[in-house]
Design an enzyme around this catalytic site. Structure first.
Site, mmCIF file in Angstrom:
data_model
loop_
_atom_site.group_PDB
_atom_site.id
_atom_site.type_symbol
_atom_site.label_atom_id
_atom_site.label_comp_id
_atom_site.label_asym_id
_atom_site.label_seq_id
_atom_site.Cartn_x
_atom_site.Cartn_y
_atom_site.Cartn_z
ATOM 1 N N GLY A 232 -3.327 -13.280 -7.072
ATOM 2 C CA GLY A 232 -2.909 -12.247 -8.008
ATOM 3 C C GLY A 232 -1.485 -11.803 -7.730
ATOM 4 O O GLY A 232 -0.987 -11.954 -6.606
ATOM 5 N N GLN B 161 5.579 -6.247 -7.700
ATOM 6 C CA GLN B 161 5.935 -7.094 -6.558
ATOM 7 C C GLN B 161 7.158 -7.965 -6.812
ATOM 8 O O GLN B 161 7.752 -8.473 -5.867
ATOM 9 C CB GLN B 161 4.753 -8.005 -6.190
ATOM 10 C CG GLN B 161 3.574 -7.232 -5.620
ATOM 11 C CD GLN B 161 2.407 -8.171 -5.377
ATOM 12 O OE1 GLN B 161 1.629 -8.431 -6.267
ATOM 13 N NE2 GLN B 161 2.290 -8.689 -4.170
ATOM 14 N N CYS C 222 -2.167 -10.007 0.791
ATOM 15 C CA CYS C 222 -1.211 -9.670 -0.269
ATOM 16 C C CYS C 222 0.059 -10.484 -0.077
ATOM 17 O O CYS C 222 0.540 -10.614 1.055
ATOM 18 C CB CYS C 222 -0.891 -8.181 -0.184
ATOM 19 S SG CYS C 222 0.288 -7.611 -1.418
ATOM 20 N N LEU C 223 0.605 -11.016 -1.159
ATOM 21 C CA LEU C 223 1.840 -11.807 -1.062
ATOM 22 C C LEU C 223 3.010 -10.963 -0.557
ATOM 23 O O LEU C 223 3.984 -11.511 -0.048
ATOM 24 C CB LEU C 223 2.182 -12.429 -2.424
ATOM 25 C CG LEU C 223 1.197 -13.496 -2.923
ATOM 26 C CD1 LEU C 223 1.577 -13.956 -4.318
ATOM 27 C CD2 LEU C 223 1.126 -14.672 -1.955
ATOM 28 N N HIS D 115 -6.924 -4.341 -6.510
ATOM 29 C CA HIS D 115 -5.766 -4.490 -5.623
ATOM 30 C C HIS D 115 -4.466 -4.526 -6.439
ATOM 31 O O HIS D 115 -3.500 -3.832 -6.118
ATOM 32 C CB HIS D 115 -5.954 -5.789 -4.813
ATOM 33 C CG HIS D 115 -4.805 -6.173 -3.937
ATOM 34 N ND1 HIS D 115 -4.907 -6.259 -2.565
ATOM 35 C CD2 HIS D 115 -3.516 -6.512 -4.235
ATOM 36 C CE1 HIS D 115 -3.731 -6.627 -2.065
ATOM 37 N NE2 HIS D 115 -2.863 -6.801 -3.062
ATOM 38 N N GLU D 116 -4.469 -5.325 -7.507
ATOM 39 C CA GLU D 116 -3.243 -5.454 -8.322
ATOM 40 C C GLU D 116 -2.953 -4.167 -9.101
ATOM 41 O O GLU D 116 -1.789 -3.792 -9.269
ATOM 42 C CB GLU D 116 -3.348 -6.639 -9.285
ATOM 43 C CG GLU D 116 -3.584 -8.003 -8.640
ATOM 44 C CD GLU D 116 -2.628 -8.333 -7.515
ATOM 45 O OE1 GLU D 116 -1.481 -7.854 -7.514
ATOM 46 O OE2 GLU D 116 -3.052 -9.067 -6.594
ATOM 47 N N HIS E 225 -1.018 -1.834 -7.031
ATOM 48 C CA HIS E 225 0.425 -2.134 -6.994
ATOM 49 C C HIS E 225 1.147 -1.414 -8.135
ATOM 50 O O HIS E 225 2.247 -0.896 -7.947
ATOM 51 C CB HIS E 225 0.671 -3.643 -7.146
ATOM 52 C CG HIS E 225 0.549 -4.420 -5.871
ATOM 53 N ND1 HIS E 225 1.309 -4.165 -4.751
ATOM 54 C CD2 HIS E 225 -0.234 -5.477 -5.540
ATOM 55 C CE1 HIS E 225 0.996 -5.028 -3.794
ATOM 56 N NE2 HIS E 225 0.055 -5.842 -4.247
HETATM 57 NI NI NI Z 1 -0.873 -7.441 -3.302
#
Ligand code: NI
Length: 167
Positions: free
Chosen positions: A46, A51, A91-92, A133-134, A137
């Site tokens: 995701g 991000q 997480c990226l 989670h997204e 963000h």
């Molecule tokens: Ni993330």
């Protein structure tokens, strides 16, 4: 299409609150294509626009094993959240860190799709966790911020060390 730069925690821009998308037009669709390419290349399940330093309410997710079920959520809102689950998340923007976070087990989400039309999605398991989670963000929240102060301090130090080493 092009790959976008992913912000790394603790970059303060990750705390920006995303604004709703007014119109789903070609420039939004082009951004979404770039976000999808960036997510698949990372690879990740995701990615939120936050991000890649674009502060609009856009998420791309692919929680499938086959990596061919791209879900795009524009202006997502949670209509219902049921149960409790704790899943290990990564997480990226926080590479190499995996921690268990408590989330709703199932969610019903309303969003706009690539065509601008509203649709509802009911999710459980990895997809449910990923959506929550997204969506965090987009509210300027990174998953590690659910952890204890001590853990957050350690993670921040680790990330800053990684960044110094790669600079
Ligand atoms: Ni993330």
């Amino acid at each position: 299409m092009s790959r976008l730069h992913i912000l790394r925690y603790p970059d303060p821009r990750l705390h920006t609150i995303a604004a709703p998308v007014e119109e789903v037009n070609e420039s939004i669709r082009s951004l979404i294509a770039d976000m999808a390419e960036t997510m698949y290349a990372a690879p990740g399940v995701g990615l939120a626009a936050t991000q890649v330093n674009v502060h609009k309410q856009i998420i791309v997710i692919d929680a499938s094993d086959t990596r061919d079920k791209l879900l795009t959520l524009i202006n997502p809102e949670i209509l219902a959240a049921i149960g409790v689950a704790d899943c290990e998340e990564g997480c990226l923007s926080v590479p190499g860190i995996y921690e268990k976070i408590e989330r709703a087990e199932r969610v019903v989400v309303r969003a706009r799709g690539l065509d601008g039309e509203h649709f509802d999605v009911e999710a459980e398991g990895l997809l449910s966790v990923c959506i929550q989670h997204e969506m965090d963000h987009l509210k300027g929240r990174v998953f590690v911020e659910y952890l204890s102060r001590l853990k957050q301090t350690r993670i921040r130090a680790k990330m800053q060390k990684q960044q110094r080493q790669s600079a």
